[in-house]
Design a protein around this motif. Structure first.
Motif, PDB file in Angstrom:
ATOM      1  N   SER A 143      50.220  -5.072  45.712  1.00  0.00           N
ATOM      2  CA  SER A 143      50.829  -6.782  45.111  1.00  0.00           C
ATOM      3  C   SER A 143      50.775  -6.750  43.889  1.00  0.00           C
ATOM      4  O   SER A 143      50.656  -5.900  43.091  1.00  0.00           O
ATOM      5  N   GLU A 144      51.570  -7.157  43.252  1.00  0.00           N
ATOM      6  CA  GLU A 144      52.109  -8.125  41.776  1.00  0.00           C
ATOM      7  C   GLU A 144      50.865  -8.094  40.342  1.00  0.00           C
ATOM      8  O   GLU A 144      51.003  -7.579  39.226  1.00  0.00           O
ATOM      9  N   ILE A 145      49.895  -8.064  41.158  1.00  0.00           N
ATOM     10  CA  ILE A 145      48.085  -8.675  40.168  1.00  0.00           C
ATOM     11  C   ILE A 145      48.109  -7.136  39.809  1.00  0.00           C
ATOM     12  O   ILE A 145      48.353  -6.195  40.052  1.00  0.00           O
ATOM     13  N   SER A 146      48.083  -6.945  38.040  1.00  0.00           N
ATOM     14  CA  SER A 146      47.460  -5.464  38.224  1.00  0.00           C
ATOM     15  C   SER A 146      46.171  -5.837  37.519  1.00  0.00           C
ATOM     16  O   SER A 146      45.629  -6.491  37.081  1.00  0.00           O
ATOM     17  N   TYR A 147      45.544  -4.804  37.324  1.00  0.00           N
ATOM     18  CA  TYR A 147      43.667  -4.930  37.729  1.00  0.00           C
ATOM     19  C   TYR A 147      43.581  -3.326  36.687  1.00  0.00           C
ATOM     20  O   TYR A 147      44.222  -3.112  36.423  1.00  0.00           O
ATOM     21  N   SER A 148      42.749  -3.880  35.433  1.00  0.00           N
ATOM     22  CA  SER A 148      42.371  -2.990  34.661  1.00  0.00           C
ATOM     23  C   SER A 148      41.341  -1.786  35.530  1.00  0.00           C
ATOM     24  O   SER A 148      40.766  -1.895  36.633  1.00  0.00           O
ATOM     25  N   LYS A 149      40.901   0.007  34.884  1.00  0.00           N
ATOM     26  CA  LYS A 149      40.312  -0.328  35.698  1.00  0.00           C
ATOM     27  C   LYS A 149      39.229  -0.362  36.324  1.00  0.00           C
ATOM     28  O   LYS A 149      38.501  -0.495  36.871  1.00  0.00           O
ATOM     29  N   ALA A 150      38.334  -0.806  35.027  1.00  0.00           N
ATOM     30  CA  ALA A 150      37.086  -1.269  34.976  1.00  0.00           C
ATOM     31  C   ALA A 150      36.795  -2.613  36.862  1.00  0.00           C
ATOM     32  O   ALA A 150      36.138  -2.796  37.772  1.00  0.00           O
ATOM     33  N   GLN A 151      38.150  -3.786  36.798  1.00  0.00           N
ATOM     34  CA  GLN A 151      38.093  -4.422  37.273  1.00  0.00           C
ATOM     35  C   GLN A 151      38.590  -3.835  38.894  1.00  0.00           C
ATOM     36  O   GLN A 151      38.036  -4.208  40.199  1.00  0.00           O
ATOM     37  N   LEU A 152      38.705  -2.751  39.219  1.00  0.00           N
ATOM     38  CA  LEU A 152      39.612  -1.858  40.235  1.00  0.00           C
ATOM     39  C   LEU A 152      38.213  -0.840  41.194  1.00  0.00           C
ATOM     40  O   LEU A 152      37.743  -1.863  42.148  1.00  0.00           O
ATOM     41  N   VAL A 153      37.367  -0.983  40.191  1.00  0.00           N
ATOM     42  CA  VAL A 153      36.632   0.139  40.294  1.00  0.00           C
ATOM     43  C   VAL A 153      34.889  -1.069  41.028  1.00  0.00           C
ATOM     44  O   VAL A 153      34.969  -0.921  42.076  1.00  0.00           O
ATOM     45  N   ILE A 154      35.174  -2.050  40.330  1.00  0.00           N
ATOM     46  CA  ILE A 154      34.222  -3.424  40.970  1.00  0.00           C
ATOM     47  C   ILE A 154      34.271  -4.247  42.248  1.00  0.00           C
ATOM     48  O   ILE A 154      33.998  -3.713  42.800  1.00  0.00           O
ATOM     49  N   LEU A 155      35.989  -4.340  42.313  1.00  0.00           N
ATOM     50  CA  LEU A 155      36.477  -4.651  43.702  1.00  0.00           C
ATOM     51  C   LEU A 155      36.191  -3.643  44.494  1.00  0.00           C
ATOM     52  O   LEU A 155      36.132  -4.070  45.665  1.00  0.00           O
ATOM     53  N   VAL A 156      37.009  -2.289  44.741  1.00  0.00           N
ATOM     54  CA  VAL A 156      37.069  -1.453  45.465  1.00  0.00           C
ATOM     55  C   VAL A 156      35.480  -1.141  45.618  1.00  0.00           C
ATOM     56  O   VAL A 156      35.201  -0.734  46.718  1.00  0.00           O
ATOM     57  N   SER A 157      34.945  -0.745  44.819  1.00  0.00           N
ATOM     58  CA  SER A 157      33.079  -0.908  45.081  1.00  0.00           C
ATOM     59  C   SER A 157      32.403  -2.219  46.322  1.00  0.00           C
ATOM     60  O   SER A 157      32.070  -1.818  47.628  1.00  0.00           O
ATOM     61  N   SER A 158      32.761  -3.381  45.878  1.00  0.00           N
ATOM     62  CA  SER A 158      32.410  -3.939  46.378  1.00  0.00           C
ATOM     63  C   SER A 158      33.219  -4.165  47.871  1.00  0.00           C
ATOM     64  O   SER A 158      31.819  -4.301  48.902  1.00  0.00           O
ATOM     65  N   ARG A 159      34.309  -4.128  47.831  1.00  0.00           N
ATOM     66  CA  ARG A 159      34.723  -4.144  49.249  1.00  0.00           C
ATOM     67  C   ARG A 159      33.822  -2.505  50.201  1.00  0.00           C
ATOM     68  O   ARG A 159      33.632  -3.129  51.158  1.00  0.00           O
ATOM     69  N   VAL A 160      33.722  -2.228  49.524  1.00  0.00           N
ATOM     70  CA  VAL A 160      33.150  -0.166  50.771  1.00  0.00           C
ATOM     71  C   VAL A 160      31.821  -1.285  50.946  1.00  0.00           C
ATOM     72  O   VAL A 160      31.187  -0.784  51.979  1.00  0.00           O
ATOM     73  N   LEU A 161      31.278  -1.825  50.243  1.00  0.00           N
ATOM     74  CA  LEU A 161      30.071  -1.893  50.171  1.00  0.00           C
ATOM     75  C   LEU A 161      29.852  -3.159  51.244  1.00  0.00           C
ATOM     76  O   LEU A 161      28.423  -2.879  51.952  1.00  0.00           O
ATOM     77  N   ILE A 162      30.730  -3.950  50.874  1.00  0.00           N
ATOM     78  CA  ILE A 162      30.274  -5.074  51.902  1.00  0.00           C
ATOM     79  C   ILE A 162      30.754  -4.239  53.845  1.00  0.00           C
ATOM     80  O   ILE A 162      30.495  -4.346  54.550  1.00  0.00           O
ATOM     81  N   GLY A 163      31.458  -3.504  53.190  1.00  0.00           N
ATOM     82  CA  GLY A 163      32.550  -2.630  54.860  1.00  0.00           C
ATOM     83  C   GLY A 163      30.951  -2.010  55.220  1.00  0.00           C
ATOM     84  O   GLY A 163      30.951  -1.695  56.645  1.00  0.00           O
TER      85      GLY A 163
END
Lengths: 520, 161
Positions: free
Chosen positions: B3-23
């Motif tokens: 995707s074209e969006i660029s994430y900060s490190k913190a944003q990426l960590v939070i988004l991936v963590s959320s994804r893993v937790l929901i999974g």
């Protein structure tokens, strides 16, 4: 982010690390899942298999022997129960079949029509009917003609003849066996006369109205060698067979108390049956109705709601204690109690009835070191099931079985301490026909269904227990074997119920003298 | 694919963590049904209330549709859970999750003066956990991460001409 194009073939270390970054999560999940699964398996399945129970297998249907010769059946009594028995035998009034068909069209959960059509053909023909009420007799004739199981537009085969007196029906040459669904005060005479004529008998519970009649019936049945089945269709309930297996494997430990109950709360369940609008001295043979009992002037209430008077039945003992008792006798082989006390009264239905609507009986089995407690109300539907209480575990026994360990169990002490078992969780559950739950109609039917008295599951398929019970009887007639609720079981059931009735009516503790076979 | 969006490190960590937790949550829901051979959606479907209740009841009424619902629930939840945790076919897993959990929401809407037989352990009016779940997944849909942290990174990189 823009360096992809140069690396289409090989992944960088970075790619691999980021690609597989979340893989360890699966490992952690798998570890947790395995531990949980293991604990669960230990708690449930392995308990069952360690104890030698196989809960996956469904009872196999006994092969039908209906391929032999066609049996010719006479039906005596075509009231509420008579109609149900005829349905279970494969003969329903066309109007009823149409009703069920319409019901199925309105509501997909209404499986009465489908179940009826799928019911096995028992290879019988109804050749004779007898009822003292003209409307019921006419209805019985209609049902008997409907061997095609069709509605009013379907083809009918007139096979049955109406008899006004049961003795003529029993002695008819074209009757091999009879189904008796009359009020209780007629049972004994009919069974005895049928046995003497060599006709096999399916008779509804309670077996008799008086104690003397129990002995007459046993003598006649034993001497004639006919096949007699008492109408406790609970004998066919799948879960009761599993319950017996659990008891036989001593999973509950020493059993000291058994509690069984009846809880109903609708007029129909309290025997306030509909009075047919066409009932009158012209359409009902009243003098014949009261023949084996105390005379009484014509009464529509007594004719249609006979269970409410001692002249015709024995109230809760004969009607409902017998079902609960027979279920337990089937599982535990209790036999006749050593002594019984009872109490109760007419507390809710003050409609002129004589028999109590609230009734308790306490039966002692000193040889087995246990008490059997029956508690009934016809004015509260609060569910209290059949509970067998042992030192190590207790079992709730309905259409499903639940075995729960006892906190102070000796046998399961280690498992309880290790947390593998817990007294707030069942250690064994048995649910036949699992995801099949169906619409049943009236509150009374619901009551019977919850107690395994209406349907059972054979290899996951819902089957009417009454159908199986009649089927077993017919199989036995063809093979000469004894059915599950034969005269010996019936004798125990009848004496047990009469002891409770006498204890209540004479307000005393009654004893069974097993030596001389007397209630004292 | 990325995707074209660029994430900060913190944003990426939070988004991936959320994804893993929901999974994780979905995977467990699926697995627990899978290891219990007698599990069925029957009670849940029959417990449905609100304007779509007849639709859900009809699934429970028919043994064939019930077994389809059971199959889709068990394996659907497992597949969605694995997809979200591993970042594998993340977009498909996210969309499937949204559809499935929104169906749960529709079958058991948090209506006023409505109670369910099956305990949910929450007090809710109109908004309940399922609805919040759906919106969390919608966030993950518009802020995708599988192609950065997840197997999609390898998969879609490899097959790019």
């Amino acid at each position: 982010m823009e360096d992809k194009k140069n690396k289409k073939q090989a992944f960088s270390r970075r790619d691999l690390l980021k690609g597989f970054a979340t893989l360890p999560v699966i490992g952690a999940f798998g570890y947790g899942m395995f531990r949980e699964w293991n604990a669960d398996r230990l708690r449930q399945n392995s308990i069952a298999s360690e104890l030698g129970l196989n809960f996956d297998e469904h009872p196999i249907a006994v092969p039908s022997k209906s391929d032999g010769k066609t049996l010719r059946i006479g039906i005596i009594g075509y009231g509420i129960r008579g109609e149900q028995l005829m349905r279970a035998a494969g003969f329903s009034r066309p109007e009823l079949v149409d009703d069920w068909k319409r019901g199925a069209q309105r509501n997909v959960n209404d499986r009465r029509y489908g179940d009826y059509q799928e019911q096995e053909d028992l290879n019988i023909v109804i050749t004779a009917v007898c009822d003292l009420f003209d409307v019921h007799a006419e209805n019985a004739l209609k049902a008997a003609s409907n061997s095609n199981r069709s509605g009013v537009d379907g083809p009918m085969n007139q096979t049955a003849k109406r008899y006004r007196r049961y003795t003529d029906l029993i002695n008819a040459d074209d009757v091999d066996a009879v189904i008796i669904a009359t009020p209780d005060h007629w049972h004994a005479r009919m069974v005895v006369d049928a046995a003497k004529a060599g006709k096999h008998v399916y008779v509804e519970k309670g077996l008799t109205r008086t104690v003397e009649e129990v002995f007459d019936v046993r003598k006649a049945v034993k001497e004639s060698g006919i096949v007699m089945q008492l109408g406790h269709q609970g004998r066919q309930t799948a879960s009761y067979n599993k319950a017996k297996e659990i008891i036989d494997k001593d999973i509950l430990g020493k059993i000291s108390l058994i509690e069984v109950c009846t809880n109903r709360n609708d007029p129909n369940g309290a025997w306030v049956y509909d009075i047919h609008p066409n009932g009158s001295p012209e359409t009902i043979d009243w003098s014949q109705f009261v023949e084996p009992t105390n005379p009484h002037p014509f009464s529509l209430e007594r004719f249609f709601r006979w269970r409410c008077w001692w002249d015709y039945g024995t109230g809760l003992s004969g009607d409902l204690l017998t079902h609960e008792y027979d279920a337990l006798n089937q599982v535990l082989h209790l036999g006749i109690p050593h002594s019984t006390v009872a109490s109760g009264g007419v507390y809710f239905y003050k409609d002129g009835r004589e028999v109590p609507d609230v009734f308790q009986a306490v039966m002692e089995y000193p040889d087995r070191d246990l008490t059997f407690l029956y508690s009934a109300s016809l004015a509260s539907e609060r569910f209290r099931g059949k509970v067998i209480m042992g030192h190590d575990a207790s079992m709730e026994m309905e259409n499903t079985l639940t075995v729960t360990p006892d906190n102070r169990s000796t046998r399961y002490k280690d498992q309880l301490q290790a947390g593998v078992m817990s007294s707030d969780k069942p250690m064994i559950t048995y649910i036949p026909g699992k995801s099949n739950v169906d619409a049943v109609t009236s509150a009374t039917e619901q009551y019977f269904a919850s107690r395994g008295l209406l349907y059972t599951y054979v290899q996951g398929k819902r089957v009417d227990t009454t159908h199986l019970h009649i089927r077993e009887w017919l199989n036995c007639i063809r093979s000469g074997e004894q059915p599950s609720c034969n005269i010996d079981q019936a004798f125990e059931e009848a004496i047990t119920a009469h002891m409770a009735t006498i204890a209540l009516r004479e307000n005393r503790k009654v004893f069974w003298d097993a030596e001389s076979e007397k209630i004292v | 694919m990325k995707s074209e969006i660029s994430y900060s490190k913190a944003q990426l960590v939070i988004l991936v963590s959320s994804r893993v937790l929901i999974g994780w949550y979905c995977l467990y829901e699926g697995m627990i049904k899978w290891i219990n051979p007698s599990w069925s959606a029957f009670a849940f479907l029959n417990d449905s209330q609100g304007w779509l209740a007849p639709f859900f009841h009809s699934f429970a009424a028919n043994p064939t549709s019930l077994s389809v619902v059971n199959f889709l629930n068990i394996y659907g939840l497992i597949a969605i859970g694995l997809g979200l945790i591993l970042g594998l076919f993340t977009r498909m897993a996210t969309v499937s999750g949204i559809v499935l959990i929104f169906l749960y929401f529709l079958s058991h809407p948090a209506l006023i003066n409505t109670s369910y037989m099956l305990p949910s352990g929450e007090s809710a009016m109109w908004v309940n956990k399922n609805l919040i779940f759906v919106f969390l997944l919608l966030i993950l849909l518009v802020y995708p991460t599988g192609d950065r942290i997840g197997l999609d990174r390898l998969l879609f990189n490899r097959f790019k001409n």
